[in-house]
Design a protein around this motif. Structure first.
Motif, PDB file in Angstrom:
ATOM      1  N   GLY A  91       0.817  -1.211   0.000  1.00 50.83           N
ATOM      2  CA  GLY A  91       0.000   0.000   0.000  1.00 50.83           C
ATOM      3  C   GLY A  91       0.845   1.253   0.000  1.00 50.83           C
ATOM      4  N   GLY A  92       1.890   1.251   0.836  1.00 51.44           N
ATOM      5  CA  GLY A  92       2.762   2.408   0.888  1.00 51.44           C
ATOM      6  C   GLY A  92       3.571   2.586  -0.384  1.00 51.44           C
ATOM      7  N   GLY A  93       4.062   1.459  -0.943  1.00 51.32           N
ATOM      8  CA  GLY A  93       4.846   1.533  -2.175  1.00 51.32           C
ATOM      9  C   GLY A  93       4.019   2.021  -3.348  1.00 51.32           C
ATOM     10  N   PHE A  98       2.259   6.456  -6.951  1.00 46.10           N
ATOM     11  CA  PHE A  98       1.236   7.401  -7.393  1.00 46.10           C
ATOM     12  C   PHE A  98       1.786   8.825  -7.370  1.00 46.10           C
ATOM     13  N   VAL A  99       2.479   9.188  -6.301  1.00 41.24           N
ATOM     14  CA  VAL A  99       3.055  10.528  -6.204  1.00 41.24           C
ATOM     15  C   VAL A  99       4.102  10.735  -7.289  1.00 41.24           C
ATOM     16  N   ALA A 134       0.268  16.026  -1.846  1.00 42.27           N
ATOM     17  CA  ALA A 134       0.788  16.379  -0.522  1.00 42.27           C
ATOM     18  C   ALA A 134       0.056  15.601   0.570  1.00 42.27           C
ATOM     19  N   HIS A 135      -1.250  15.425   0.427  1.00 41.52           N
ATOM     20  CA  HIS A 135      -2.007  14.656   1.411  1.00 41.52           C
ATOM     21  C   HIS A 135      -1.640  13.172   1.346  1.00 41.52           C
ATOM     22  N   VAL A 136      -1.359  12.678   0.132  1.00 40.12           N
ATOM     23  CA  VAL A 136      -0.914  11.286   0.019  1.00 40.12           C
ATOM     24  C   VAL A 136       0.428  11.104   0.719  1.00 40.12           C
ATOM     25  N   MET A 137       1.346  12.047   0.533  1.00 40.07           N
ATOM     26  CA  MET A 137       2.656  11.942   1.185  1.00 40.07           C
ATOM     27  C   MET A 137       2.523  11.996   2.701  1.00 40.07           C
ATOM     28  N   GLY A 138       1.598  12.809   3.192  1.00 38.75           N
ATOM     29  CA  GLY A 138       1.355  12.821   4.633  1.00 38.75           C
ATOM     30  C   GLY A 138       0.875  11.472   5.120  1.00 38.75           C
ATOM     31  N   GLY A 139       0.002  10.828   4.344  1.00 43.65           N
ATOM     32  CA  GLY A 139      -0.461   9.495   4.704  1.00 43.65           C
ATOM     33  C   GLY A 139       0.659   8.473   4.691  1.00 43.65           C
TER      34      GLY A 139
END
Length: 202
Positions: A91-93, A98-99, A134-139
């Motif tokens: 999930g993280g990868g 995606f980013v 940016a919100h994805v990176m925070g997650g």
């Protein structure tokens, strides 16, 4: 006040500490309000004569598929009783990819002369994709911290994993809403909703 779809909250187990659930609810509400206002500003800006169609890079659809796979991996991790770490890593990868994919979209647009300041429509695309990324990176940062705890205390991190999964689903819904806005909200659509005078050139 903006309300959140209940499916996000359905993913959270009843035993989850109230502080975590409330904190996630509040944050989702704030993010929902933020993007709702941006979409409203996007629609209102179309009334100006300098508006051009929003660029539609095909790579955005591939990135959407990657984010959907990240959500699937996080959901499997949430449901798993054991062996959650590989799915959390997936999930993280995938979210990281995606980013990276969004950055590749910006590079493609720039290479074709569609920079952030070329036209207001281009500017909104950069704002939408950049703020969402940016919100994805925070997650991803929160997920990394969860995985550290998962390694040390696997039996005590299920609530945190459930929070991360719910947030991933939320990010996917927000992204789909942004895509729908960029693809289907047009000056003609806004004029049909708000009246023929809306968007007319003075």
């Amino acid at each position: 006040m903006t309300t959140l779809p209940r499916p996000f909250m359905a993913d959270l187990p009843p035993a989850m500490p109230s502080a975590g659930r409330i904190g996630l609810r509040v944050f989702m509400a704030v993010v929902t309000a933020l993007f709702s206002l941006l979409i409203l500003a996007y629609a209102m800006r179309m009334r100006e004569a300098d508006w051009l169609p929003v660029p539609r890079p095909v790579l955005l659809w591939w990135n959407t598929g990657v984010l959907a796979l990240a959500c699937a991996a996080m959901e499997i991790a949430r449901r798993a009783r054991t062996g959650r770490t590989p799915w959390l890593l997936s999930g993280g990868g995938l979210a990281t990819w995606f980013v990276i994919g969004q950055w590749m979209v910006w590079q493609q647009l720039s290479a074709h002369g569609q920079g952030v300041a070329v036209n207001p429509s281009d500017s909104f695309l950069y704002v939408f994709t950049g703020l969402h990324a940016a919100h994805v990176m925070g997650g991803i940062v929160v997920l990394a911290a969860t995985m550290v705890r998962q390694h040390s205390h696997p039996d005590h991190t299920l609530p945190a994993v459930a929070l991360c999964a719910a947030y991933w689903h939320f990010l996917l819904i927000v992204w789909l809403a942004l895509l729908a806005a960029m693809w289907w909200i047009t000056p003609a659509f806004v004029a049909a909703i708000c009246g023929p005078s809306y968007g007319a050139t003075p």
